[in-house]
Design an enzyme around this catalytic site. Sequence first.
Site, PDB file in Angstrom:
ATOM      1  N   LYS A  96     -28.986  23.142  10.422  1.00 56.57           N
ATOM      2  CA  LYS A  96     -29.175  21.977   9.556  1.00 56.57           C
ATOM      3  C   LYS A  96     -28.927  20.744  10.414  1.00 56.57           C
ATOM      4  O   LYS A  96     -27.830  20.551  10.927  1.00 56.57           O
ATOM      5  CB  LYS A  96     -28.186  22.019   8.383  1.00 56.57           C
ATOM      6  N   THR A 206     -18.662  19.059  -2.103  1.00 55.48           N
ATOM      7  CA  THR A 206     -17.577  18.337  -2.777  1.00 55.48           C
ATOM      8  C   THR A 206     -17.427  18.693  -4.252  1.00 55.48           C
ATOM      9  O   THR A 206     -16.301  18.811  -4.742  1.00 55.48           O
ATOM     10  CB  THR A 206     -17.808  16.818  -2.627  1.00 55.48           C
TER      11      THR A 206
HETATM   12  C1  LIG Z   1     -21.385  20.414   3.738  1.00 53.94           C
HETATM   13  C2  LIG Z   1     -22.532  19.598   4.045  1.00 53.94           C
HETATM   14  O1  LIG Z   1     -23.448  19.999   4.689  1.00 53.94           O
HETATM   15  C3  LIG Z   1     -22.522  18.211   3.538  1.00 53.94           C
HETATM   16  O2  LIG Z   1     -22.899  17.350   4.534  1.00 53.94           O
HETATM   17  C4  LIG Z   1     -23.427  18.206   2.359  1.00 53.94           C
HETATM   18  O3  LIG Z   1     -24.350  17.241   2.475  1.00 53.94           O
HETATM   19  C5  LIG Z   1     -22.694  18.281   1.062  1.00 53.94           C
HETATM   20  O4  LIG Z   1     -22.597  17.093   0.362  1.00 53.94           O
HETATM   21  P1  LIG Z   1     -21.685  17.009  -0.956  1.00 53.94           P
HETATM   22  O5  LIG Z   1     -20.283  17.185  -0.499  1.00 53.94           O
HETATM   23  O6  LIG Z   1     -21.962  15.671  -1.537  1.00 53.94           O
HETATM   24  O7  LIG Z   1     -22.102  18.137  -1.853  1.00 53.94           O
END
Ligand SMILES: CC(=O)[C@@H](O)[C@H](O)COP(=O)(O)O
EC number: 2.8.1.10
Length: 258
Positions: A96, A206
């Site tokens: 990613k 999150t």
């Molecule tokens: C874990 C990861 O790859 C983060 O960069 C992702 O974009 C998740 O974002 P949130 O924490 O807002 O779900």
Amino acid sequence: MLKIANYEFSSHLLLGTGKYADFHLQKSAVEASETEILTFAVRRMNIFEASQPNFLDMIDVDKYTLLPNTAGAKTAEEAVRIAKLAKASGLCDMVKVEIIGDQKTLLPDPFETLKACEALLNEGFIVLPYISDDVVLAKRLQELGVHAVMPGASPIGSGQGILNPMNLAFIIEQATVPVVVDAGIGSPTDATLAMELGASGVLLNTAVSDAKDPVKMALAMKLAVEAGRHGFEAGRIPKKTYASASSPTEGMSTVEQG
Ligand SMILES: CC(=O)[C@@H](O)[C@H](O)COP(=O)(O)O
């Protein structure tokens, strides 16, 4: 079925591995989510430090596809270096690409992302770029040959949900690769909406790690993603301006009063 390059998954939910209060809670949340893909920041995980605690030691890694991400990179060059490090450690040939262009909003840098994707594709990686909900960038990356696009719902960790469903719908409509909505998901409703719009998957961190009960929220997200997928496949009814009776009265005999 979520298909990315030569990988196939039954679950459409991808989970991040940061911010959990402890590894035991995280393990239970991951199990409850029934995810098959865990993404982790190569620079933040202690994968090259055997003496340091590492979440991957807690789980049966063979049950998951570990998706390294380039979080922490600010340039294409850094992202490529991180991706090569992850591949060299034998983890995964899929990456990613996450290159942050603005530290306050944590929004991705479109120019560096495009550059990194080009370089990584040339190196034979399976490339999944994290991008803003930018329709044109999604198209350009697709033309370049990326294997999925990951537009954000809203800024990372904001929990604001899908700010621009129309842009996501446009990206999905013209997509020739899977679209995984990544970042900003705050509640199960947001995850369901992403899937109802036709996304192939949802990546979140999150919303689960910071929930009052991460294990229950992980389960809720699993069900939400499944519900959204079923809803999309079933095909929602079009919205109409005026009412139409659910029990049509046409042809019904009238009941005389008195
Ligand atoms: C874990 C990861 O790859 C983060 O960069 C992702 O974009 C998740 O974002 P949130 O924490 O807002 O779900």
